[in-house]
Design an enzyme around this catalytic site. Sequence first.
Site, mmCIF file in Angstrom:
data_model
loop_
_atom_site.group_PDB
_atom_site.id
_atom_site.type_symbol
_atom_site.label_atom_id
_atom_site.label_comp_id
_atom_site.label_asym_id
_atom_site.label_seq_id
_atom_site.Cartn_x
_atom_site.Cartn_y
_atom_site.Cartn_z
ATOM 1 C CD GLU A 268 26.205 61.985 71.811
ATOM 2 O OE1 GLU A 268 27.258 61.318 71.797
ATOM 3 O OE2 GLU A 268 25.460 62.062 72.793
ATOM 4 C CD GLU A 402 36.318 60.895 64.177
ATOM 5 O OE1 GLU A 402 36.080 62.094 63.946
ATOM 6 O OE2 GLU A 402 35.487 60.123 64.696
HETATM 7 P P1 NAD Z 1 30.731 67.335 60.239
HETATM 8 O O1 NAD Z 1 31.058 67.877 61.579
HETATM 9 O O2 NAD Z 1 31.533 67.786 59.076
HETATM 10 O O3 NAD Z 1 29.211 67.647 59.869
HETATM 11 C C1 NAD Z 1 28.161 67.308 60.729
HETATM 12 C C2 NAD Z 1 27.009 68.250 60.471
HETATM 13 O O4 NAD Z 1 27.418 69.572 60.781
HETATM 14 C C3 NAD Z 1 26.537 68.266 59.014
HETATM 15 O O5 NAD Z 1 25.128 68.382 58.992
HETATM 16 C C4 NAD Z 1 27.196 69.522 58.460
HETATM 17 O O6 NAD Z 1 26.477 70.098 57.394
HETATM 18 C C5 NAD Z 1 27.178 70.444 59.670
HETATM 19 N N1 NAD Z 1 28.235 71.450 59.621
HETATM 20 C C6 NAD Z 1 29.451 71.352 59.016
HETATM 21 N N2 NAD Z 1 30.136 72.507 59.160
HETATM 22 C C7 NAD Z 1 29.344 73.348 59.865
HETATM 23 C C8 NAD Z 1 29.484 74.695 60.329
HETATM 24 N N3 NAD Z 1 30.585 75.400 60.085
HETATM 25 N N4 NAD Z 1 28.462 75.237 61.036
HETATM 26 C C9 NAD Z 1 27.345 74.527 61.281
HETATM 27 N N5 NAD Z 1 27.136 73.268 60.851
HETATM 28 C C10 NAD Z 1 28.131 72.680 60.162
HETATM 29 O O7 NAD Z 1 30.765 65.756 60.411
HETATM 30 P P2 NAD Z 1 30.524 64.656 59.298
HETATM 31 O O8 NAD Z 1 31.745 64.629 58.434
HETATM 32 O O9 NAD Z 1 29.192 64.789 58.670
HETATM 33 O O10 NAD Z 1 30.455 63.330 60.210
HETATM 34 C C11 NAD Z 1 31.573 62.721 60.696
HETATM 35 C C12 NAD Z 1 31.814 63.097 62.152
HETATM 36 O O11 NAD Z 1 30.664 62.764 62.945
HETATM 37 C C13 NAD Z 1 32.945 62.300 62.758
HETATM 38 O O12 NAD Z 1 33.787 63.158 63.489
HETATM 39 C C14 NAD Z 1 32.240 61.322 63.680
HETATM 40 O O13 NAD Z 1 33.018 60.846 64.747
HETATM 41 C C15 NAD Z 1 31.076 62.106 64.137
HETATM 42 N N6 NAD Z 1 30.018 61.215 64.668
HETATM 43 C C16 NAD Z 1 29.837 61.146 66.028
HETATM 44 C C17 NAD Z 1 28.871 60.288 66.570
HETATM 45 C C18 NAD Z 1 28.651 60.195 68.057
HETATM 46 O O14 NAD Z 1 27.608 59.690 68.468
HETATM 47 N N7 NAD Z 1 29.572 60.664 68.889
HETATM 48 C C19 NAD Z 1 28.073 59.527 65.709
HETATM 49 C C20 NAD Z 1 28.283 59.619 64.344
HETATM 50 C C21 NAD Z 1 29.259 60.486 63.831
#
Ligand code: NAD
Length: 502
Positions: A268, A402
């Site tokens: 997601e 985004e």
């Molecule tokens: P992110 O992708 O930076 O992090 C999400 C998760 O992934 C965190 O737990 C983080 O620690 C982990 N992560 C980060 N880098 C990683 C790596 N290299 N390997 C493995 N895990 C890793 O996202 P964020 O900044 O926490 O959240 C914002 C994003 O989430 C936005 O892009 C938003 O659109 C998305 N989002 C999507 C939905 C949906 O339902 N489609 C809902 C909420 C948020």
Amino acid sequence: MHSIPERAYWCNLAEKIRFPNQLLIDGKWCDAQSGKRFPTINPATGAVLELIAEADTADVDRAVNIARQAFADGRWSGLPPRERGRRLIALASLIENHREELALLETLDVGKPIRDSFLVDLPGVVRTFAWHGEAVDKVYDQIAPTDKGSIGMITREPLGVVAAVVPWNFPLEMAAWKVAPALAMGNSVILKPAEQSPLTALRLGELALEAGIPAGVLNVLPGYGPTAGKALGLHQDVDCIAFTGSTEVGKYFLQYSGQSNMKRVWLECGGKSPNIVFADCPNLEEAAQAAAVAIFFNQGEVCSAGSRLLVENSIREEFLEKLIAASKDLQPGDPLDPATRIGAIVSDEQLQRVMGYVATATRQGARLRMGGNQLRTETGGYYLAPTVFDGVTSDMTIAQEEIFGPVLAVIGFDREDEALMIANDSIYGLGAAVWTSNIDRAHRMAKKIHAGTVWINSYEEGDATVPFGGFKQSGFGRDKSLHSMDKYCDLKTTWIHLDVEG
Ligand code: NAD
């Protein structure tokens, strides 16, 4: 709507609240094997709230082993669905009983207004656990219409060990959307919250134990993405990654899966959702208020935020004036004041990222109509004024990337086909809205927009009964509804040969 306590009440509670600060593995609190800790920060003030144990590869290995043992011995996977459901419903009640504490932990950790944590996020979390608990013994398997000489049974089997890796914008709610259906289907789960928001996930793990979910079935590992998150993605004994986060990191998980055990990966990811207002919109006032909330709710940190506002040129100026007037009520304030509707941006890093987009938009020729500046700097926190850019074209950076902050890109159009082309000119396909009183147009647009959800004359409606997820690079797999349970099981076909001639 429930009433909400006054600011003084929340401030007083904040003085006394306990911050969980260790890993939760096998039903016990423990430190990281490295002994390392990381700070979790209150974005409203910039102050460190607590130092949290930092999980890394060794802790991931241990938690996966424990989760595997728990799955294999059937302490949870072997329970009748009805009993698993009963305990999930018990967990929903416990969350309801701890609603103030959990809402406050969330607000302190990520800066969102207490009114949203308490009145929006927590009720959503309670409903998610209750709904899956109620649903789990109402899901039937199938017998295929084969020849009379055989029975073809199609049954669902839990996958085993599911790792849920979630973001910081709705920390507990995004966790619930994964954990509830994964547990309902009988899996063991490892929950890795984002490094910005570990507190409510840890408390959820503790409440799950109290609700009778056995030790080792739900383990919680706070830590960084490139270490703990990556270790889960690459682990040979994790059967499924349920991820919510950015598209960039979602792609990493697809790679980790290919480099390890071909674990199932459900994504997601991000969005750049178009909110399309035609001149025949039934109520411009209402649409303008909804457009303001669609982008500024939760500080714009919403995957399905209406971050691209497409307005028919004949009403563009009138609509913009209404939108700007509606946005005046959405200025950032103290997240602990229940009157506050917009809080702090989650971190200084995110604030700087968003400010970078504001500078890029100005450089590329978009017209700043409102905001664009930091506010409340005297607090030490990270606040940004709701920001509106007009005169945006679809090729500009703020129309394509985004931002994940309170920045709206307004794009004008003259014809329906032009609006559709702009709406679909995106790598994302999460949500979209169409405002029109022409039912034919509403259907035409809904059919042709590439997005997982299309709202007609509303924005951001949702319910536990309805699936949520994206097209294109917004990901695949659906959260919520019975469809979400499909992600956490495999289908097994069992052929039984029958001697029908006797
Ligand atoms: P992110 O992708 O930076 O992090 C999400 C998760 O992934 C965190 O737990 C983080 O620690 C982990 N992560 C980060 N880098 C990683 C790596 N290299 N390997 C493995 N895990 C890793 O996202 P964020 O900044 O926490 O959240 C914002 C994003 O989430 C936005 O892009 C938003 O659109 C998305 N989002 C999507 C939905 C949906 O339902 N489609 C809902 C909420 C948020």
